[in-house]
Design an enzyme around this catalytic site. Structure first.
Site, PDB file in Angstrom:
ATOM      1  CD  GLU A  72      -5.559  19.669 -13.847  1.00 21.21           C
ATOM      2  OE1 GLU A  72      -4.967  18.648 -13.450  1.00 21.21           O
ATOM      3  OE2 GLU A  72      -6.168  19.727 -14.930  1.00 21.21           O
ATOM      4  CE  LYS A 252      -3.680  14.924 -15.451  1.00 20.43           C
ATOM      5  NZ  LYS A 252      -4.304  16.229 -15.136  1.00 20.43           N
ATOM      6  CG  ASP A 268       1.997   5.407  -0.990  1.00 18.78           C
ATOM      7  OD1 ASP A 268       2.120   6.053  -2.045  1.00 18.78           O
ATOM      8  OD2 ASP A 268       2.846   4.582  -0.595  1.00 18.78           O
ATOM      9  CG  HIS A 366      -9.488  23.758 -18.728  1.00 13.75           C
ATOM     10  ND1 HIS A 366      -8.304  23.256 -18.249  1.00 13.75           N
ATOM     11  CD2 HIS A 366     -10.429  22.850 -18.387  1.00 13.75           C
ATOM     12  CE1 HIS A 366      -8.528  22.104 -17.667  1.00 13.75           C
ATOM     13  NE2 HIS A 366      -9.813  21.839 -17.744  1.00 13.75           N
TER      14      HIS A 366
HETATM   15  P1  NDP Z   1       1.428   1.282   9.343  1.00 14.61           P
HETATM   16  O1  NDP Z   1       2.776   0.696   9.274  1.00 14.61           O
HETATM   17  O2  NDP Z   1       1.271   2.614   9.987  1.00 14.61           O
HETATM   18  O3  NDP Z   1       0.490   0.178  10.024  1.00 14.61           O
HETATM   19  C1  NDP Z   1      -0.812   0.386  10.380  1.00 14.61           C
HETATM   20  C2  NDP Z   1      -0.887   0.858  11.829  1.00 14.61           C
HETATM   21  O4  NDP Z   1      -2.248   1.124  12.139  1.00 14.61           O
HETATM   22  C3  NDP Z   1      -0.371  -0.186  12.797  1.00 14.61           C
HETATM   23  O5  NDP Z   1       0.430   0.456  13.760  1.00 14.61           O
HETATM   24  C4  NDP Z   1      -1.642  -0.720  13.430  1.00 14.61           C
HETATM   25  O6  NDP Z   1      -1.501  -1.060  14.755  1.00 14.61           O
HETATM   26  C5  NDP Z   1      -2.545   0.477  13.373  1.00 14.61           C
HETATM   27  N1  NDP Z   1      -3.974   0.168  13.434  1.00 14.61           N
HETATM   28  C6  NDP Z   1      -4.853   0.722  14.296  1.00 14.61           C
HETATM   29  N2  NDP Z   1      -6.088   0.261  14.096  1.00 14.61           N
HETATM   30  C7  NDP Z   1      -6.014  -0.624  13.089  1.00 14.61           C
HETATM   31  C8  NDP Z   1      -6.987  -1.415  12.415  1.00 14.61           C
HETATM   32  N3  NDP Z   1      -8.274  -1.404  12.773  1.00 14.61           N
HETATM   33  N4  NDP Z   1      -6.590  -2.198  11.408  1.00 14.61           N
HETATM   34  C9  NDP Z   1      -5.295  -2.222  11.017  1.00 14.61           C
HETATM   35  N5  NDP Z   1      -4.308  -1.487  11.629  1.00 14.61           N
HETATM   36  C10 NDP Z   1      -4.663  -0.685  12.651  1.00 14.61           C
HETATM   37  O7  NDP Z   1       0.811   1.457   7.903  1.00 14.61           O
HETATM   38  P2  NDP Z   1       0.607   0.416   6.766  1.00 14.61           P
HETATM   39  O8  NDP Z   1       1.110  -0.939   7.159  1.00 14.61           O
HETATM   40  O9  NDP Z   1      -0.803   0.542   6.375  1.00 14.61           O
HETATM   41  O10 NDP Z   1       1.567   0.944   5.662  1.00 14.61           O
HETATM   42  C11 NDP Z   1       1.261   2.109   4.942  1.00 14.61           C
HETATM   43  C12 NDP Z   1       2.544   2.862   4.694  1.00 14.61           C
HETATM   44  O11 NDP Z   1       3.513   2.034   4.063  1.00 14.61           O
HETATM   45  C13 NDP Z   1       2.334   4.021   3.775  1.00 14.61           C
HETATM   46  O12 NDP Z   1       2.870   5.151   4.382  1.00 14.61           O
HETATM   47  C14 NDP Z   1       3.128   3.647   2.522  1.00 14.61           C
HETATM   48  O13 NDP Z   1       3.665   4.807   1.930  1.00 14.61           O
HETATM   49  C15 NDP Z   1       4.180   2.738   3.024  1.00 14.61           C
HETATM   50  N6  NDP Z   1       4.767   1.748   2.126  1.00 14.61           N
HETATM   51  C16 NDP Z   1       4.271   1.453   0.895  1.00 14.61           C
HETATM   52  C17 NDP Z   1       4.849   0.525   0.079  1.00 14.61           C
HETATM   53  C18 NDP Z   1       4.268   0.242  -1.271  1.00 14.61           C
HETATM   54  O14 NDP Z   1       3.189   0.708  -1.568  1.00 14.61           O
HETATM   55  N7  NDP Z   1       4.924  -0.552  -2.124  1.00 14.61           N
HETATM   56  C19 NDP Z   1       6.043  -0.232   0.520  1.00 14.61           C
HETATM   57  C20 NDP Z   1       6.441   0.090   1.870  1.00 14.61           C
HETATM   58  C21 NDP Z   1       5.838   1.051   2.631  1.00 14.61           C
HETATM   59  P3  NDP Z   1      -0.599  -2.258  15.275  1.00 14.61           P
HETATM   60  O15 NDP Z   1       0.777  -1.684  15.369  1.00 14.61           O
HETATM   61  O16 NDP Z   1      -1.184  -2.589  16.591  1.00 14.61           O
HETATM   62  O17 NDP Z   1      -0.688  -3.364  14.290  1.00 14.61           O
END
Ligand code: NDP
Length: 414
Positions: A72, A252, A268, A366
């Site tokens: 936009e 918005k 996300d 705009h």
């Molecule tokens: P991830 O599943 O990628 O988990 C976070 C990763 O970061 C883990 O692998 C973790 O390591 C690593 N990590 C590294 N350093 C850190 C730190 N300091 N603190 C925390 N984690 C760390 O992402 P999220 O769990 O954050 O999930 C986000 C994703 O989920 C988005 O892509 C979203 O679109 C999606 N999603 C959203 C939903 C919703 O909003 N309703 C539902 C389902 C999915 P380790 O493996 O060692 O723990």
């Protein structure tokens, strides 16, 4: 360093960013096919959007350049202008109120809800142990299950729900996946213990425990129309509180800036949209996310409070080069830093919109941008673009037909 940044060409803008240690050419690369083919299902290509920067933000005394992805026109210009006005007034003050994610396990029509509630309330350590065993790495990082709450809902038709909420410290991640893993484990344990079936276990996108605040104090003398601007801005804020039709547009405008930064950072944006709008409706009436008032000395006080469940790691952030470039540009140190930056851009975007709306109106700015878009749609070449836009803005009515006529004249297609 960023003076007249908007007048520079793209190479010069990158040079300024590089001089400010905010640019890395190796990250300024298209998303590789090998990456996007593994990010989603049935991938066929990558879809591009422009990425720009809004310099001039001063947040808690620190200079911030905002990286923004948007289709936009006028969003980045508005954010930059507001940032400069805020900077002249001492900048933005921001803090994170709390940062936890909430997930829920729902039982539909359980036989013994009272007993289940008492068990959950009296066995926190055991449930915490189960959650932590399911996702131990977050505990090592200093996070984990922080609190458990329960809610019992009886419907008029006598169907009922027992809901168990887990409130989790997800550290630097948004935490959807770690939360869902913990929920699954606790859900199975409770279902087994009470020989009942759970309906579902999933994180909630209404993140009332992941909230950020930002505020500014502006001297009206630093603004155009200084005699009436404070009361007009307050009235715009009051209007959004009493009229949901205005509140929707008010919010918005805020999301124009917020989505752009959320997207640039690789977070996300659907989760943020869901969080923000459900939070705005919490009182039962859809409310504005910002509030503007007048201090005793006549200063304008503006603030924003909103949920911001973003992460600084996880999701696609580590594999998307442009998301890493955005981090390089914004220099956020951690998720809390990014939350404050996003709240600040929302406040700036809102100020820019209501300042324009209650003074010159937004159409003036705009229409110039719209003329540019019409000229491009009509096939204007870069070397004639400015001249065509100037002529088009002086043409009535200014529409695609008029743009085609002017472009034909310049491009010799008559
Ligand atoms: P991830 O599943 O990628 O988990 C976070 C990763 O970061 C883990 O692998 C973790 O390591 C690593 N990590 C590294 N350093 C850190 C730190 N300091 N603190 C925390 N984690 C760390 O992402 P999220 O769990 O954050 O999930 C986000 C994703 O989920 C988005 O892509 C979203 O679109 C999606 N999603 C959203 C939903 C919703 O909003 N309703 C539902 C389902 C999915 P380790 O493996 O060692 O723990």
């Amino acid at each position: 360093m960023y003076t007249k940044f908007y007048k520079k060409d793209i190479a010069a803008r990158k040079a300024v960013l590089a001089q400010d240690h905010r640019y890395d050419e190796s990250l300024d690369t298209p998303l590789p096919e090998s990456v996007y083919d593994n990010m989603i299902e049935n991938a066929i290509t990558a879809y591009e959007l422009p990425m720009g920067v809004a310099p001039g933000f001063l947040i808690n005394g620190k200079d911030v350049v905002m990286a923004m992805v948007t289709e936009e026109p006028s969003v980045i210009a508005a954010a930059s202008n507001a940032a400069k006005i805020f900077q002249r007034n001492g900048g933005i003050t921001s803090h994170v109120e709390s940062r936890f994610m909430r997930g829920q396990i729902a039982f539909a029509n359980p036989k013994n809800p009272q007993e289940m509630m008492e068990f959950v309330e009296n066995n926190f350590s055991e449930l915490q142990h189960i959650a932590h065993t399911a996702y131990p790495s977050i505990v090592k990082r200093g996070g984990g299950l922080h609190k458990i709450e329960t809610k019992y809902v009886m419907n008029p038709d006598k169907t009922h729900f027992l809901i168990v909420y887990l409130i989790v410290d997800t550290q630097e991640a948004m935490g959807a996946n770690m939360m869902n893993t913990m929920l699954e484990a606790v859900k199975s344990y409770l279902a087994e213990t009470f020989a009942t079936e759970a309906l579902m276990g999933i994180l909630s996108n209404l993140t009332t425990e992941s909230v950020v605040h930002a505020s500014v104090r502006l001297n009206p003398d630093t603004l155009k129309h200084s005699d009436l601007i404070a009361s007009r801005i307050k009235q715009a804020s009051d209007l959004a509180m009493v009229d949901p039709y205005r509140a929707a547009t008010h919010n918005k405008g805020i999301m124009n800036g917020i989505d752009a930064v959320v997207l640039a950072s690789g977070n996300d944006w659907r989760a943020i949209e869901a969080a923000v709008h459900s939070y705005a409706s919490l009182s039962g009436t859809y409310q504005p996310l910002t509030k503007w008032s007048i201090a005793d000395n006549g200063d304008i006080l503006g603030s924003i409070t909103l949920p911001m469940p973003i992460g600084a790691v996880g999701g696609s952030m580590g594999i998307h080069p442009k998301a890493q470039l955005a981090r390089k540009i914004m220099k956020f140190e951690n998720a809390q830093d990014l939350m404050m930056m996003i709240a600040s851009v929302g406040l700036a975007q809102n100020f820019a919109a209501i300042y324009a709306l209650t003074t010159d109106g937004i159409q003036k700015g705009h229409m110039a941008l719209h003329a540019r878009s019409l000229a491009l749609q009509a096939g204007a070449l870069a070397e004639h673009l400015d001249a065509i836009v100037t002529e088009l803005t002086q043409t009535q009515p200014m529409n695609l037909e008029a743009a085609h006529k002017i472009v034909s004249k310049y491009e010799g297609r008559e």
